[in-house]
Design a protein around this motif. Structure first.
Motif: not given
Length: 228
Positions: A26-44
């Motif tokens: 569901g990461v590509r959904k507008t209201k994904s529960r992951f938000g922008g936390r899976l954007e490139p360069f993000t340390q998680v």
């Protein structure tokens, strides 16, 4: 990599786990529960469920460090892409490489803070060293003579005129010293654009030779370094 209409396969690099490929549902959904936390360069910080296939499933993501300046600036983004390409080549799946992980964290921080293409040159030199093929940047790698004013990735870095092979290239004054300062001191200072561009080019060519992979975004560092 897209998977279905809303899912995506995401590649992570972990300190103790190496390279991990997992499904973010569901990461590509507008209201994904992951938000922008899976954007490139993000340390998680991740929680994953191990499924029956080779791909784990991401169930929880907490951002540790966003590295937003790298993601939101086109020049920094291009340089960061080269870092990720190089790390992808070095790190193996599910084999921990804490030194590479820590180097990537430090490199992205430096890139976000300064945006200098020399950060990438420093990163590629350090990554080469961590991977076991540190370059010689002062004495001739073949005979130890100094000064060595030619450079050959295949011979391991700086070489003198007597030892150079046909593929060795002459190096302008100041370039090898700049690269050596980057590798030893880790300080990227603004200097002559031509020297910066030459240093960035040598660092990239050396890394590409030993990684056995052309870095698709690699030319960005020389172009940025050459700007007046």
């Amino acid at each position: 990599m897209r998977l279905g209409e809303a899912d995506r396969i995401v590649t992570f690099v972990g300190r103790g786990q190496g390279k991990i490929r997992a499904v973010a549902k569901g990461v590509r959904k507008t209201k994904s529960r992951f938000g922008g936390r899976l954007e490139p360069f993000t340390q998680v910080s991740l929680v994953m469920w191990r499924g029956r296939s080779d791909l784990d499933i991401v169930t929880q993501v907490d951002a540790v460090e966003s590295n937003r300046p790298v993601r939101e600036d086109l020049d920094r983004f291009a340089l960061g892409q080269v870092m990720l390409e190089a790390v992808d080549r070095v790190v193996q799946e599910k084999e921990g490489s804490p030194r590479v992980f820590n180097l990537l964290v430090e490199g992205l921080r430096g890139l976000g803070a300064s945006g200098s293409p020399l950060v990438l040159a420093w990163f590629l030199l350090r990554l080469s060293s961590v991977a076991g093929f540190a370059p010689s940047l002062s004495d001739c790698t073949e005979c130890g003579a100094t000064p060595a004013v030619w450079f050959s990735p295949g011979q391991g870095g700086a070489v003198c005129a007597a030892c150079r092979t046909p593929e060795a290239a002459p190096v302008a004054p100041g370039v090898l010293k700049l690269l050596n300062d980057l590798l030893v001191e880790g300080a990227w200072m603004k200097t002559d654009p031509e020297v910066m561009a030459a240093a960035a080019r040598l660092a990239r060519s050396y890394a590409e030779y030993h990684l056995e992979r052309r870095l698709r975004s690699g030319g960005a560092s020389e172009a940025l370094a050459a700007r007046p």
